[in-house]
Design a protein around this motif. Structure first.
Motif, PDB file in Angstrom:
ATOM      1  N   PHE A  42      36.537  53.606  61.083  1.00  0.00           N
ATOM      2  CA  PHE A  42      35.702  54.431  61.197  1.00  0.00           C
ATOM      3  C   PHE A  42      34.590  54.530  60.259  1.00  0.00           C
ATOM      4  CE2 PHE A  42      34.623  59.248  60.340  1.00  0.00           C
ATOM      5  CZ  PHE A  42      34.612  59.240  61.649  1.00  0.00           C
ATOM      6  N   MET A  43      35.166  54.388  58.395  1.00  0.00           N
ATOM      7  CA  MET A  43      33.930  54.130  58.000  1.00  0.00           C
ATOM      8  C   MET A  43      33.229  53.089  57.870  1.00  0.00           C
ATOM      9  SD  MET A  43      35.925  56.066  56.109  1.00  0.00           S
ATOM     10  CE  MET A  43      34.077  55.829  54.173  1.00  0.00           C
ATOM     11  N   GLN A  44      33.333  52.036  58.431  1.00  0.00           N
ATOM     12  CA  GLN A  44      32.373  51.182  58.752  1.00  0.00           C
ATOM     13  C   GLN A  44      30.962  51.442  60.143  1.00  0.00           C
ATOM     14  OE1 GLN A  44      34.754  47.502  60.088  1.00  0.00           O
ATOM     15  NE2 GLN A  44      35.153  47.049  57.599  1.00  0.00           N
ATOM     16  N   MET A  45      31.916  52.584  60.548  1.00  0.00           N
ATOM     17  CA  MET A  45      30.858  52.869  62.104  1.00  0.00           C
ATOM     18  C   MET A  45      30.240  54.440  61.550  1.00  0.00           C
ATOM     19  SD  MET A  45      33.627  52.776  65.542  1.00  0.00           S
ATOM     20  CE  MET A  45      32.835  54.018  66.071  1.00  0.00           C
ATOM     21  N   SER A  46      30.671  54.255  60.357  1.00  0.00           N
ATOM     22  CA  SER A  46      29.862  55.922  59.858  1.00  0.00           C
ATOM     23  C   SER A  46      29.040  55.240  58.886  1.00  0.00           C
ATOM     24  CB  SER A  46      30.783  56.533  58.295  1.00  0.00           C
ATOM     25  OG  SER A  46      32.225  57.207  59.087  1.00  0.00           O
ATOM     26  N   VAL A  47      28.209  53.935  58.386  1.00  0.00           N
ATOM     27  CA  VAL A  47      27.822  53.458  57.919  1.00  0.00           C
ATOM     28  C   VAL A  47      25.763  54.172  57.371  1.00  0.00           C
ATOM     29  CG1 VAL A  47      26.287  51.387  56.801  1.00  0.00           C
ATOM     30  CG2 VAL A  47      29.361  51.623  57.313  1.00  0.00           C
ATOM     31  N   TYR A  48      25.930  54.279  59.302  1.00  0.00           N
ATOM     32  CA  TYR A  48      24.356  54.444  59.513  1.00  0.00           C
ATOM     33  C   TYR A  48      24.088  56.037  59.314  1.00  0.00           C
ATOM     34  CZ  TYR A  48      23.592  50.450  62.405  1.00  0.00           C
ATOM     35  OH  TYR A  48      23.664  48.808  62.830  1.00  0.00           O
ATOM     36  N   GLU A  49      24.988  56.765  59.758  1.00  0.00           N
ATOM     37  CA  GLU A  49      25.041  58.222  59.597  1.00  0.00           C
ATOM     38  C   GLU A  49      25.268  58.735  57.626  1.00  0.00           C
ATOM     39  OE1 GLU A  49      25.959  57.626  62.918  1.00  0.00           O
ATOM     40  OE2 GLU A  49      26.898  56.800  62.206  1.00  0.00           O
ATOM     41  N   GLN A  50      25.692  58.323  57.326  1.00  0.00           N
ATOM     42  CA  GLN A  50      25.929  57.933  55.733  1.00  0.00           C
ATOM     43  C   GLN A  50      24.452  57.485  55.387  1.00  0.00           C
ATOM     44  OE1 GLN A  50      29.342  55.836  54.049  1.00  0.00           O
ATOM     45  NE2 GLN A  50      31.412  57.132  54.590  1.00  0.00           N
ATOM     46  N   ASP A  51      23.918  56.388  55.718  1.00  0.00           N
ATOM     47  CA  ASP A  51      22.931  56.173  55.232  1.00  0.00           C
ATOM     48  C   ASP A  51      21.583  56.617  54.980  1.00  0.00           C
ATOM     49  OD1 ASP A  51      20.817  54.036  53.444  1.00  0.00           O
ATOM     50  OD2 ASP A  51      20.657  53.961  55.655  1.00  0.00           O
ATOM     51  N   LEU A  52      22.098  57.830  56.643  1.00  0.00           N
ATOM     52  CA  LEU A  52      20.670  58.607  57.059  1.00  0.00           C
ATOM     53  C   LEU A  52      20.595  59.952  56.521  1.00  0.00           C
ATOM     54  CD1 LEU A  52      20.518  57.753  60.899  1.00  0.00           C
ATOM     55  CD2 LEU A  52      18.572  56.949  59.079  1.00  0.00           C
ATOM     56  N   HIS A  53      21.867  60.471  55.878  1.00  0.00           N
ATOM     57  CA  HIS A  53      22.549  61.470  55.264  1.00  0.00           C
ATOM     58  C   HIS A  53      21.666  61.179  53.436  1.00  0.00           C
ATOM     59  CE1 HIS A  53      23.926  63.258  57.815  1.00  0.00           C
ATOM     60  NE2 HIS A  53      24.911  63.235  58.453  1.00  0.00           N
ATOM     61  N   SER A  54      22.186  60.047  53.293  1.00  0.00           N
ATOM     62  CA  SER A  54      21.740  60.140  51.930  1.00  0.00           C
ATOM     63  C   SER A  54      20.320  60.203  51.711  1.00  0.00           C
ATOM     64  CB  SER A  54      22.224  58.266  51.364  1.00  0.00           C
ATOM     65  OG  SER A  54      21.653  57.243  51.664  1.00  0.00           O
ATOM     66  N   GLN A  55      19.378  59.469  52.566  1.00  0.00           N
ATOM     67  CA  GLN A  55      18.235  59.357  52.829  1.00  0.00           C
ATOM     68  C   GLN A  55      17.443  61.355  52.837  1.00  0.00           C
ATOM     69  OE1 GLN A  55      16.025  56.784  54.937  1.00  0.00           O
ATOM     70  NE2 GLN A  55      17.636  55.563  55.655  1.00  0.00           N
ATOM     71  N   GLY A  56      18.890  62.712  53.288  1.00  0.00           N
ATOM     72  CA  GLY A  56      17.981  63.545  53.520  1.00  0.00           C
ATOM     73  C   GLY A  56      17.539  64.071  54.568  1.00  0.00           C
ATOM     74  N   PHE A  57      18.427  63.044  55.829  1.00  0.00           N
ATOM     75  CA  PHE A  57      17.958  63.479  57.172  1.00  0.00           C
ATOM     76  C   PHE A  57      19.232  64.617  57.657  1.00  0.00           C
ATOM     77  CE2 PHE A  57      15.765  59.994  57.175  1.00  0.00           C
ATOM     78  CZ  PHE A  57      14.149  60.531  58.155  1.00  0.00           C
ATOM     79  N   GLU A  58      19.897  65.712  57.617  1.00  0.00           N
ATOM     80  CA  GLU A  58      20.477  66.767  57.855  1.00  0.00           C
ATOM     81  C   GLU A  58      21.588  66.410  59.448  1.00  0.00           C
ATOM     82  OE1 GLU A  58      19.511  70.618  56.094  1.00  0.00           O
ATOM     83  OE2 GLU A  58      19.355  69.658  54.104  1.00  0.00           O
ATOM     84  N   LEU A  59      20.037  66.306  59.879  1.00  0.00           N
ATOM     85  CA  LEU A  59      20.430  66.843  61.507  1.00  0.00           C
ATOM     86  C   LEU A  59      20.536  65.380  62.406  1.00  0.00           C
ATOM     87  CD1 LEU A  59      19.550  70.395  62.726  1.00  0.00           C
ATOM     88  CD2 LEU A  59      22.211  69.257  61.849  1.00  0.00           C
ATOM     89  N   VAL A  60      21.581  64.418  61.977  1.00  0.00           N
ATOM     90  CA  VAL A  60      21.408  63.160  62.630  1.00  0.00           C
ATOM     91  C   VAL A  60      22.107  63.105  63.946  1.00  0.00           C
ATOM     92  CG1 VAL A  60      21.665  60.547  62.529  1.00  0.00           C
ATOM     93  CG2 VAL A  60      21.685  62.107  60.372  1.00  0.00           C
ATOM     94  N   ALA A  61      21.600  63.102  65.418  1.00  0.00           N
ATOM     95  CA  ALA A  61      22.406  63.025  66.931  1.00  0.00           C
ATOM     96  C   ALA A  61      22.243  61.617  67.226  1.00  0.00           C
ATOM     97  CB  ALA A  61      20.796  63.633  67.940  1.00  0.00           C
ATOM     98  N   GLY A  62      23.998  61.335  67.632  1.00  0.00           N
ATOM     99  CA  GLY A  62      23.616  60.626  68.803  1.00  0.00           C
ATOM    100  C   GLY A  62      23.537  60.760  70.072  1.00  0.00           C
ATOM    101  N   ILE A  63      23.333  59.741  70.649  1.00  0.00           N
ATOM    102  CA  ILE A  63      22.690  59.758  71.951  1.00  0.00           C
ATOM    103  C   ILE A  63      22.843  58.543  72.724  1.00  0.00           C
ATOM    104  CG2 ILE A  63      21.095  59.689  73.737  1.00  0.00           C
ATOM    105  CD1 ILE A  63      19.218  61.084  71.598  1.00  0.00           C
ATOM    106  N   ASP A  64      23.855  58.485  73.754  1.00  0.00           N
ATOM    107  CA  ASP A  64      24.806  57.486  74.725  1.00  0.00           C
ATOM    108  C   ASP A  64      24.577  58.250  76.036  1.00  0.00           C
ATOM    109  OD1 ASP A  64      25.043  54.818  75.036  1.00  0.00           O
ATOM    110  OD2 ASP A  64      27.991  55.372  74.723  1.00  0.00           O
ATOM    111  N   GLU A  65      24.904  57.081  77.045  1.00  0.00           N
ATOM    112  CA  GLU A  65      25.227  57.734  78.000  1.00  0.00           C
ATOM    113  C   GLU A  65      26.322  56.616  79.278  1.00  0.00           C
ATOM    114  OE1 GLU A  65      24.745  55.048  81.004  1.00  0.00           O
ATOM    115  OE2 GLU A  65      24.329  53.378  79.832  1.00  0.00           O
ATOM    116  N   VAL A  66      26.828  56.985  80.503  1.00  0.00           N
ATOM    117  CA  VAL A  66      27.180  56.638  80.902  1.00  0.00           C
ATOM    118  C   VAL A  66      26.783  56.766  82.914  1.00  0.00           C
ATOM    119  CG1 VAL A  66      30.362  56.793  79.705  1.00  0.00           C
ATOM    120  CG2 VAL A  66      28.639  58.315  81.360  1.00  0.00           C
TER     121      VAL A  66
END
Length: 260
Positions: A57-81
């Motif tokens: 889980f921590m490894q999969m959180s790297v993108y979000e943590q990096d973006l939050h550290s840059q000041g982005f507050e609302l990070v949306a993940g998008i996928d389809e099936v």
């Protein structure tokens, strides 16, 4: 170890412990009973699995943590099936998770058993900051083509968010949107936000296909979810396509128009 403590009592005590360095664990190691050794091995396997899931889980959180550290507050993940099936819609989801979100075991929805996927769906639905869902049905897929339909579903999912995201993490796709974005190959196993979106999208679509199965039971939609399994292709050739089939897909096109 106090020999008056029964195996059952030790088992109950171990359920409360989640640290490899707990004093009780050291005491258990000195107990010569085979039953205690078996319990300790079972407990150790459980804890190691939990630690592995936490690390994943921590490894999969790297993108979000990096973006939050840059000041982005609302990070949306998008996928389809639903890009590959012969029948049913393509469904996209966008999910904004709070910064403190924690759900060990989160992964690509296809790698999670259905029962657990349903549990995760409820947790994500309850704890997410915002969720949007986009659905494009078979008729529009035929009109647009599956690639453009997938894009449209994703854009619709973004519009359905109650909160406007300031950054997008997208599974293997680029979109024409005003906010910054990052396309991640196999993102549903690399980003918790994309993974959460994949679960929302898959559970939503699977439920729809099970409803279609009630109207057209001969196609086995509740099991194949519209994919071209042997059972599905046999029914398609025997009965023709349903209103939910994609007429532009070759196996459907070749099956004729027996059901309308």
């Amino acid at each position: 170890m106090n020999k008056t403590m029964s195996i059952r009592e030790i088992e109950e005590k171990l359920r409360e412990i989640d640290s490899l360095n707990h004093p009780f664990i050291r005491k258990c190691k000195t107990d010569e009973r085979k039953g205690v050794a078996d319990l300790l091995e079972k407990w150790r396997n459980r804890i190691n699995k939990q630690l592995a899931l936490k690390e994943q889980f921590m490894q999969m959180s790297v993108y979000e943590q990096d973006l939050h550290s840059q000041g982005f507050e609302l990070v949306a993940g998008i996928d389809e099936v639903g890009r590959g099936p012969l029948a049913g819609p393509v469904v996209a989801a966008s999910v904004i998770l709070p910064e403190d979100f924690y759900l060990p075991g989160l992964n690509d929805s296809k790698k999670i058993p259905e029962a657990k996927r349903e549990i995760f769906y409820d947790i994500i639905l309850k704890e997410s900051t915002s969720i949007g869902i986009g659905i494009i049905h078979s008729e529009e897929i035929d009109r647009l083509n599956i690639y453009q339909a997938t894009k449209k579903a994703m854009l619709s999912a973004i519009r359905e968010l109650e909160a406007t995201p300031d950054y997008l993490l997208i599974d293997a796709m680029s979109l024409e949107v005003p906010m910054p974005q990052l396309s991640i190959i196999k993102g549903d196993s690399k980003s918790i936000s994309i993974s959460a979106a994949s679960i929302i999208a898959k559970v939503t679509r699977d439920r729809m296909m099970k409803q279609y199965a009630e109207a057209f039971p001969q196609y086995g939609f509740e099991n194949n979810m519209g994919y071209g399994t042997k059972e599905h292709l046999k029914a398609l050739n025997l009965y023709g396509p349903t209103p939910w089939h994609r007429r532009s897909f070759a196996p459907v096109k070749d099956a004729g128009n027996k059901i309308e």
